[in-house]
Design an enzyme around this catalytic site. Structure first.
Site, mmCIF file in Angstrom:
data_model
loop_
_atom_site.group_PDB
_atom_site.id
_atom_site.type_symbol
_atom_site.label_atom_id
_atom_site.label_comp_id
_atom_site.label_asym_id
_atom_site.label_seq_id
_atom_site.Cartn_x
_atom_site.Cartn_y
_atom_site.Cartn_z
ATOM 1 N N HIS A 1 4.621 6.061 16.829
ATOM 2 C CA HIS A 1 4.787 4.828 18.365
ATOM 3 C C HIS A 1 2.773 3.996 18.869
ATOM 4 O O HIS A 1 3.587 3.166 19.100
ATOM 5 C CB HIS A 1 6.261 4.939 18.669
ATOM 6 N N SER B 1 2.045 2.070 12.146
ATOM 7 C CA SER B 1 2.176 3.095 10.832
ATOM 8 C C SER B 1 1.897 2.652 10.280
ATOM 9 O O SER B 1 1.078 1.702 9.805
ATOM 10 C CB SER B 1 4.235 3.135 10.304
ATOM 11 N N LYS C 1 16.508 -0.526 5.036
ATOM 12 C CA LYS C 1 15.619 -0.191 3.964
ATOM 13 C C LYS C 1 16.489 1.863 4.105
ATOM 14 O O LYS C 1 16.608 2.395 3.069
ATOM 15 C CB LYS C 1 14.806 -0.397 3.790
ATOM 16 N N ASP C 2 16.271 2.099 5.598
ATOM 17 C CA ASP C 2 16.187 3.295 5.226
ATOM 18 C C ASP C 2 17.683 3.854 5.290
ATOM 19 O O ASP C 2 17.878 5.218 5.068
ATOM 20 C CB ASP C 2 16.005 3.865 6.786
ATOM 21 N N GLU D 1 11.683 31.960 -2.379
ATOM 22 C CA GLU D 1 12.519 30.841 -2.981
ATOM 23 C C GLU D 1 11.564 29.446 -3.172
ATOM 24 O O GLU D 1 10.391 29.406 -2.797
ATOM 25 C CB GLU D 1 13.735 30.132 -1.576
HETATM 26 C C1 HEM Z 1 11.191 17.914 10.015
HETATM 27 C C2 HEM Z 1 10.198 17.526 9.414
HETATM 28 C C3 HEM Z 1 10.058 16.076 10.265
HETATM 29 C C4 HEM Z 1 10.448 14.866 10.048
HETATM 30 C C5 HEM Z 1 11.097 14.872 11.186
HETATM 31 C C6 HEM Z 1 9.143 13.516 10.750
HETATM 32 C C7 HEM Z 1 9.532 12.502 10.833
HETATM 33 C C8 HEM Z 1 8.611 11.258 10.311
HETATM 34 C C9 HEM Z 1 9.105 10.280 11.325
HETATM 35 C C10 HEM Z 1 10.316 10.248 11.029
HETATM 36 C C11 HEM Z 1 8.092 8.916 10.349
HETATM 37 C C12 HEM Z 1 7.992 7.708 10.467
HETATM 38 C C13 HEM Z 1 8.421 7.116 9.423
HETATM 39 C C14 HEM Z 1 7.495 7.723 8.138
HETATM 40 O O1 HEM Z 1 6.295 7.355 8.106
HETATM 41 O O2 HEM Z 1 8.126 8.369 7.245
HETATM 42 C C15 HEM Z 1 6.662 9.944 10.123
HETATM 43 C C16 HEM Z 1 5.149 9.723 9.575
HETATM 44 C C17 HEM Z 1 4.280 10.611 9.454
HETATM 45 N N1 HEM Z 1 4.839 11.583 8.936
HETATM 46 FE FE1 HEM Z 1 6.383 13.212 9.288
HETATM 47 N N2 HEM Z 1 7.910 14.192 9.978
HETATM 48 C C18 HEM Z 1 8.233 15.608 9.262
HETATM 49 C C19 HEM Z 1 7.185 16.466 8.978
HETATM 50 C C20 HEM Z 1 5.581 16.012 8.770
HETATM 51 C C21 HEM Z 1 4.601 16.612 7.702
HETATM 52 C C22 HEM Z 1 5.244 18.307 7.938
HETATM 53 C C23 HEM Z 1 4.091 16.286 8.395
HETATM 54 C C24 HEM Z 1 2.233 16.270 7.069
HETATM 55 C C25 HEM Z 1 1.704 17.393 7.412
HETATM 56 C C26 HEM Z 1 4.290 14.879 8.753
HETATM 57 C C27 HEM Z 1 2.999 13.356 8.697
HETATM 58 C C28 HEM Z 1 3.490 11.903 8.997
HETATM 59 C C29 HEM Z 1 2.454 11.627 8.448
HETATM 60 C C30 HEM Z 1 0.392 11.304 8.837
HETATM 61 C C31 HEM Z 1 3.041 9.939 8.827
HETATM 62 C C32 HEM Z 1 3.008 8.459 9.633
HETATM 63 C C33 HEM Z 1 2.583 7.891 8.041
HETATM 64 C C34 HEM Z 1 2.424 7.007 8.153
HETATM 65 O O3 HEM Z 1 2.566 6.334 9.126
HETATM 66 O O4 HEM Z 1 1.814 6.224 7.197
HETATM 67 N N3 HEM Z 1 5.397 14.440 8.877
HETATM 68 N N4 HEM Z 1 7.361 11.295 10.145
#
Ligand code: HEM
Length: 427
Positions: A217, A221, A245-246, A289
């Site tokens: 935030h 994004s 959408k989500d 797994e």
């Molecule tokens: C428990 C696991 C995770 C949760 C709950 C989580 C949650 C979120 C949420 C809510 C967002 C914003 C919505 C979206 O862009 O889809 C986000 C964005 C993002 N996440 Fe995660 N995430 C997780 C794991 C990861 C992992 C493992 C990576 C990378 C190794 C990652 C990288 C990113 C990136 C780069 C964004 C920004 C995406 C954009 O703005 O295009 N996330 N994450």
């Protein structure tokens, strides 16, 4: 307004009373209500929300399982049978949790793929990405320890194989392994500490996810075009556009999860884990797994334990430095004619590694494992920097709104560039 009170605009008097003292409602409204979000998201942008919901479901089902589970080497296996047969809806809670681990990895792997394809790891989102990699590591540790708890044959021997990897560390390796075990083999102390940590780590994940979302935030994004938001014409308020959408994606996702739980609850598991742990009988193949298979294949790709372990950790470590390995100024693969082929090829490579991890290492499987491991590291360490230098990107659009809004005379307000913004068109 009295000194020290926040000026809340919440209508309900009771909620306003709270909000003036602790403005959580205003904060949520700002971060998830009016939050300006790029208007061109595709369904890949659902997966962060799906991961968040999965994490919550895993914690809730886990807490209920723990009420009836016994972390003792003599009782763990039968306590799981007790949950399945005697506890009201115990089978349901266990199957949701068990299959939930697979669902969680599917969602997070797609979430990572989205980041790779659209360049979400690049400036200014490097730290957000690195926090994601920390989450991935914590998830892996949690899933590994959770798998040990039912104390079946694969639980026991999986724990034995993986903890033994630390013995590859020179000089102190063997001491570390014994320290992890709490004895001279995997046993009751190991099961106890794994249970304790398996309960603790998900809450740590919640903390890191919170930081992950705060970081998101701050930067805002990324989006499928990978270009920066230029003004209000490029964004929509998060609610109702992306809450709706989500929710659509969430319904589909929960249906798939339910299909596994109700129709094929053991499909993703290993039948050998239905046999109680027996320290005197090693299974013919110790297979992790499915979500660990590619990393397991990398581990076994070289005939040297130290190197294998080093490569396995490096395969995740390389993700930490990816933002600095990618030299291209363009984020989205849509405008990168070469890299857009390499990223899906990496996915094919990971499937090949998964195949190798699931099969006995002999003949063709060994060769495939070596080639696929080499490709994995070449992708990140060689292709990613080189392609960034030599590839000629396609021309980027002027703004996010430009390619997706209708030309003039379709209503809505004017936007720079001559096109006209209509708020509903992105939905
Ligand atoms: C428990 C696991 C995770 C949760 C709950 C989580 C949650 C979120 C949420 C809510 C967002 C914003 C919505 C979206 O862009 O889809 C986000 C964005 C993002 N996440 Fe995660 N995430 C997780 C794991 C990861 C992992 C493992 C990576 C990378 C190794 C990652 C990288 C990113 C990136 C780069 C964004 C920004 C995406 C954009 O703005 O295009 N996330 N994450």
């Amino acid at each position: 307004m009295a000194a020290g009170l926040f000026k809340s605009e919440v209508k309900n008097p009771v909620l306003r009373w709270v909000d003036t003292r602790l403005p959580l409602i205003t904060m949520m409204q700002k971060e998830y209500g009016s939050f300006p979000t790029p208007r061109n998201f595709n369904y890949f942008w659902n997966f962060g929300a799906l991961a968040t919901v999965t994490l919550m479901i895993m914690i809730m089902t886990g807490v209920f399982l723990a009420m009836n589970y016994t972390p003792n080497a003599n009782m763990a296996f039968s306590s799981v049978q007790h949950i399945m047969r005697d506890v009201n809806y115990g089978w349901l809670i266990r199957y949701v949790h068990m299959n939930g681990a697979s669902m969680f990895f599917i969602v997070v792997y797609i979430h990572i793929f989205r980041g790779l394809y659209y360049g979400s790891y690049k400036f200014p989102r490097e730290l957000l990405w690195m926090l994601g990699v920390v989450i991935l590591l914590l998830m892996m540790a949690t899933a590994f320890m959770g798998y040990v708890l039912p104390w079946g044959q694969m639980s026991f021997w999986g724990a034995t194989v993986i903890t033994n990897l630390f013995s590859a560390i020179p000089v102190v390796g063997q001491s570390i392994v014994q320290w992890l075990w709490g004895g001279f083999s995997v046993g009751n102390p190991t099961l106890n500490r794994f249970f304790s940590l398996h309960y603790l780590l998900p809450f740590l994940i919640v903390g890191v996810v919170f930081l992950h979302v705060v970081a998101l935030h701050i930067t805002g994004s990324n989006n499928p075009l990978g270009i920066d938001v230029k003004g209000p014409q490029d964004t929509l308020p998060f609610h109702p556009y992306y809450t709706v959408k989500d929710s659509v994606g969430l319904c589909v996702f929960l249906l798939i999860w339910a299909a596994f739980v109700f129709f094929m609850p053991n499909l993703l598991g290993d039948t050998i884990n239905s046999i109680p742990a027996n320290p005197l009988q090693t299974p013919a193949d110790v297979v992790p797994e499915w979500y660990f298979l590619p990393f397991y294949a990398i581990l076994r790709s070289v005939p040297n334990k130290v190197l294998g372990v080093a490569l396995m950790f490096a395969s995740i470590g390389v993700l930490f430095v990816l933002p600095w390995l990618d030299t291209s100024p363009v984020r989205s693969c849509r405008f990168r004619p070469i890299y857009r082929i390499l990223v899906p090829l990496l996915v094919v490579d990971l499937f090949a590694l998964g195949y190798v991890g699931a099969h006995h290492p002999q003949g063709f499987v060994v060769l495939l494992g070596r080639v696929a491991t080499a490709w994995y590291f070449l992708h990140f360490l060689v292709f990613t920097p080189l392609v960034g230098w030599f590839e000629t990107p396609l021309p980027l659009p002027e703004s996010i709104a430009k390619p997706i809004v209708r030309k003039p005379h379709s209503g809505g307000g004017p936007i720079p560039g001559g096109a006209v913004a209509k708020p509903m068109e992105n939905a």
